[in-house]
Design a protein around this motif. Structure first.
Motif, PDB file in Angstrom:
ATOM      1  N   LEU A 177      -4.475   7.222 -11.259  1.00  0.00           N
ATOM      2  CA  LEU A 177      -4.756   7.660  -9.946  1.00  0.00           C
ATOM      3  C   LEU A 177      -5.677   6.911  -9.070  1.00  0.00           C
ATOM      4  N   ILE A 178      -6.852   6.686  -9.600  1.00  0.00           N
ATOM      5  CA  ILE A 178      -7.924   5.711  -8.927  1.00  0.00           C
ATOM      6  C   ILE A 178      -7.412   4.561  -8.769  1.00  0.00           C
ATOM      7  N   ARG A 179      -6.732   4.015  -9.700  1.00  0.00           N
ATOM      8  CA  ARG A 179      -6.199   2.543  -9.465  1.00  0.00           C
ATOM      9  C   ARG A 179      -5.164   2.533  -8.310  1.00  0.00           C
ATOM     10  N   SER A 180      -4.169   3.686  -8.308  1.00  0.00           N
ATOM     11  CA  SER A 180      -3.292   3.739  -7.370  1.00  0.00           C
ATOM     12  C   SER A 180      -3.964   3.593  -5.902  1.00  0.00           C
ATOM     13  N   ALA A 181      -4.922   4.713  -5.833  1.00  0.00           N
ATOM     14  CA  ALA A 181      -5.977   4.846  -4.573  1.00  0.00           C
ATOM     15  C   ALA A 181      -6.447   3.521  -4.136  1.00  0.00           C
ATOM     16  N   LEU A 182      -7.079   2.700  -5.214  1.00  0.00           N
ATOM     17  CA  LEU A 182      -7.717   1.469  -4.741  1.00  0.00           C
ATOM     18  C   LEU A 182      -6.656   0.397  -4.211  1.00  0.00           C
ATOM     19  N   LEU A 183      -5.524   0.292  -5.089  1.00  0.00           N
ATOM     20  CA  LEU A 183      -4.353  -0.646  -4.497  1.00  0.00           C
ATOM     21  C   LEU A 183      -4.195  -0.015  -2.908  1.00  0.00           C
ATOM     22  N   ARG A 221      -4.901   0.063 -21.659  1.00  0.00           N
ATOM     23  CA  ARG A 221      -5.117   1.112 -20.453  1.00  0.00           C
ATOM     24  C   ARG A 221      -5.116   0.300 -19.218  1.00  0.00           C
ATOM     25  N   THR A 222      -6.226  -0.509 -19.012  1.00  0.00           N
ATOM     26  CA  THR A 222      -6.311  -1.360 -17.912  1.00  0.00           C
ATOM     27  C   THR A 222      -5.181  -1.810 -17.388  1.00  0.00           C
ATOM     28  N   ARG A 223      -4.457  -2.526 -18.097  1.00  0.00           N
ATOM     29  CA  ARG A 223      -3.189  -3.270 -17.439  1.00  0.00           C
ATOM     30  C   ARG A 223      -2.056  -2.600 -17.323  1.00  0.00           C
ATOM     31  N   LEU A 224      -1.870  -1.641 -18.246  1.00  0.00           N
ATOM     32  CA  LEU A 224      -0.717  -0.660 -18.029  1.00  0.00           C
ATOM     33  C   LEU A 224      -0.942   0.407 -16.908  1.00  0.00           C
ATOM     34  N   SER A 225      -2.075   0.699 -16.718  1.00  0.00           N
ATOM     35  CA  SER A 225      -2.466   1.794 -15.654  1.00  0.00           C
ATOM     36  C   SER A 225      -2.365   1.012 -14.183  1.00  0.00           C
ATOM     37  N   PHE A 226      -3.055  -0.197 -14.070  1.00  0.00           N
ATOM     38  CA  PHE A 226      -2.688  -1.183 -12.977  1.00  0.00           C
ATOM     39  C   PHE A 226      -1.188  -1.046 -12.592  1.00  0.00           C
ATOM     40  N   GLU A 227      -0.215  -1.304 -13.661  1.00  0.00           N
ATOM     41  CA  GLU A 227       1.202  -1.630 -13.463  1.00  0.00           C
ATOM     42  C   GLU A 227       1.668  -0.240 -12.911  1.00  0.00           C
ATOM     43  N   ALA A 228       1.387   0.943 -13.787  1.00  0.00           N
ATOM     44  CA  ALA A 228       1.794   2.165 -13.237  1.00  0.00           C
ATOM     45  C   ALA A 228       1.581   2.403 -12.162  1.00  0.00           C
ATOM     46  N   ALA A 229       0.251   2.241 -11.823  1.00  0.00           N
ATOM     47  CA  ALA A 229      -0.235   2.540 -10.296  1.00  0.00           C
ATOM     48  C   ALA A 229       0.314   1.860  -9.396  1.00  0.00           C
ATOM     49  N   MET A 230       0.583   0.750  -9.506  1.00  0.00           N
ATOM     50  CA  MET A 230       1.456  -0.059  -8.483  1.00  0.00           C
ATOM     51  C   MET A 230       2.818   0.594  -8.366  1.00  0.00           C
ATOM     52  N   LEU A 231       3.631   0.876  -9.508  1.00  0.00           N
ATOM     53  CA  LEU A 231       4.883   1.114  -9.497  1.00  0.00           C
ATOM     54  C   LEU A 231       4.788   2.609  -8.667  1.00  0.00           C
ATOM     55  N   SER A 232       3.842   3.471  -9.021  1.00  0.00           N
ATOM     56  CA  SER A 232       3.779   4.755  -8.553  1.00  0.00           C
ATOM     57  C   SER A 232       3.659   4.959  -6.944  1.00  0.00           C
ATOM     58  N   ILE A 233       3.138   3.865  -6.320  1.00  0.00           N
ATOM     59  CA  ILE A 233       3.066   3.789  -4.839  1.00  0.00           C
ATOM     60  C   ILE A 233       4.138   2.884  -4.297  1.00  0.00           C
ATOM     61  N   LEU A 270      -3.546  11.363  -2.902  1.00  0.00           N
ATOM     62  CA  LEU A 270      -2.400  10.719  -3.626  1.00  0.00           C
ATOM     63  C   LEU A 270      -1.897  12.063  -4.788  1.00  0.00           C
ATOM     64  N   GLU A 271      -2.960  12.553  -5.435  1.00  0.00           N
ATOM     65  CA  GLU A 271      -2.398  13.417  -6.601  1.00  0.00           C
ATOM     66  C   GLU A 271      -1.539  14.439  -6.098  1.00  0.00           C
ATOM     67  N   SER A 272      -1.696  14.988  -4.781  1.00  0.00           N
ATOM     68  CA  SER A 272      -1.099  16.050  -4.290  1.00  0.00           C
ATOM     69  C   SER A 272       0.259  15.754  -3.513  1.00  0.00           C
ATOM     70  N   SER A 273       0.640  14.310  -3.159  1.00  0.00           N
ATOM     71  CA  SER A 273       1.592  13.766  -2.739  1.00  0.00           C
ATOM     72  C   SER A 273       2.798  13.566  -3.187  1.00  0.00           C
ATOM     73  N   SER A 274       3.795  13.622  -2.721  1.00  0.00           N
ATOM     74  CA  SER A 274       5.039  13.132  -3.496  1.00  0.00           C
ATOM     75  C   SER A 274       5.398  12.035  -3.504  1.00  0.00           C
ATOM     76  N   GLN A 323      -9.363  10.814 -19.013  1.00  0.00           N
ATOM     77  CA  GLN A 323      -9.535   9.652 -18.193  1.00  0.00           C
ATOM     78  C   GLN A 323      -8.684   8.781 -17.995  1.00  0.00           C
ATOM     79  N   PRO A 324      -7.455   8.357 -18.757  1.00  0.00           N
ATOM     80  CA  PRO A 324      -6.748   7.442 -18.272  1.00  0.00           C
ATOM     81  C   PRO A 324      -5.786   8.002 -17.397  1.00  0.00           C
ATOM     82  N   TYR A 325      -5.733   9.198 -17.340  1.00  0.00           N
ATOM     83  CA  TYR A 325      -4.746  10.026 -16.273  1.00  0.00           C
ATOM     84  C   TYR A 325      -5.509   9.811 -14.990  1.00  0.00           C
ATOM     85  N   TRP A 326      -6.937   9.941 -14.784  1.00  0.00           N
ATOM     86  CA  TRP A 326      -7.414   9.669 -13.534  1.00  0.00           C
ATOM     87  C   TRP A 326      -7.568   8.248 -13.370  1.00  0.00           C
TER      88      TRP A 326
END
Ligand code: NCD
Length: 313
Positions: free
Chosen positions: A295-301, A58-70, A31-35, A289-292
């Protein structure tokens, strides 16, 4: 390859084995390397529902950002005071309602067992975003991933975990996750915040553990130092918190004794356990850590929402 995360609840990190961690981490790397245009197919038309009954940044915002990013969307209860919970609606009815609107639910709650309770009620997958002192499985996923990305490996590493080992849910999930690997773990805490004996008994057969009263005793050996705050809100006696406050601190003086390539992690928020002077050292990785984590939450979702993830990549 079958995807073991598809449609699954993530309640305890103890349900995730090493091969599943490896799948998650390699998908996060992809995911990190894809557009974005490639990524957005993963959750297109899907909605994440967040229910946070405790504070979170972090947890809430990163889940939300992760979902938007995919490519997905999100709705959520951030403050129970603005939902019908304030009118007396119970947790089960709130979960049943959210279950009608979304494709995956994320819950944080002060009570242990609340995420499992939610999973029993909801038909959609439920992710535990922190329950009481019990567990915080996605924090452990991002912690392992951060160690691999920032230090290269987990097997063979000397990992110190300092602070509130008794009430910290991030600590509990991290330890059970580390038990899938072969690190040497140093538990460092004031005696009254040490890891509970039953958790030590559980972990001992699979994880090399030693207990220490001060960081000075072990700092020279460590490759990773994982710092945690005292969980003020979970300590029954406010006076005890006052006595413990400031009982351990990571500052530039103690870092003089550390290996030059040792890394310092913290799930955040920090209070006073890491001095600001440490932030600019090459050892500090707690703002990476919040950066990774996103990414991990995007992958998990992505893996929870798609059976055939490989066909999309
Ligand atoms: C942790 C938590 O909520 O357990 N925070 C987080 O999710 N990053 C750690 C803490 O609050 O101390």
């Amino acid at each position: 390859m079958t995807n073991p995360f598809f449609g699954r609840d993530i309640i305890s990190i103890r349900d995730v084995d090493r091969s599943q961690f490896e799948l998650l981490f390699s998908f996060a790397n992809e995911l990190e390397s894809s557009s974005y245009s490639k990524k957005k197919d993963i959750a297109s038309g899907k909605i994440l529902g967040t229910m946070f009954f405790e504070p979170s940044t972090r947890t809430r915002l990163s889940f939300e950002a992760a979902m938007l990013s995919i490519g997905g969307g999100q709705v959520g209860v951030q403050d129970p005071k603005t939902s019908s919970i304030e009118k007396g609606e119970n947790l089960a009815d709130t979960i049943r309602t959210m279950d009608c609107y979304v494709d995956v639910l994320v819950i944080r709650h002060p009570m242990e067992g609340a995420a499992r309770f939610a999973a029993e009620i909801a038909s959609k997958p439920v992710i535990n975003a922190g329950t009481g002192s019990e567990e915080h499985p996605t924090q452990a996923m991002l912690d392992l991933y951060t160690i691999i990305k920032e230090s290269g490996a987990i097997d063979g590493m000397k990992i110190g975990i300092i602070g509130d080992l008794k009430y910290g849910r991030a600590v509990h999930s991290l330890l059970y996750a580390l038990a899938r690997y072969k690190p040497k773990v140093y538990l460092i805490s004031p005696a009254s915040l040490s890891l509970r004996k039953e958790v030590i008994r559980d972990l001992e057969p699979t994880l090399s553990l030693s207990e220490h009263g001060t960081l000075e005793d072990v700092i020279e050996e460590l490759d990773v130092l994982y710092v945690t705050r005292i969980q003020k809100e979970r300590i029954p006696d406010p006076q005890e918190y006052e006595q413990l406050r400031g009982s351990y601190v990571v500052d530039s003086k103690i870092l003089e004794k550390a290996k030059s390539n040792a890394i310092i992690l913290h799930p955040l928020p920090r209070t006073s356990e890491i001095m600001p002077e440490v932030d600019k050292t090459k050892n500090a990785r707690y703002f990476k850590q919040p950066y990774w984590g996103k990414l991990i939450r995007s992958a998990l979702l992505g893996l929870i929402l798609n059976d055939e993830i490989n066909t999309k990549f």
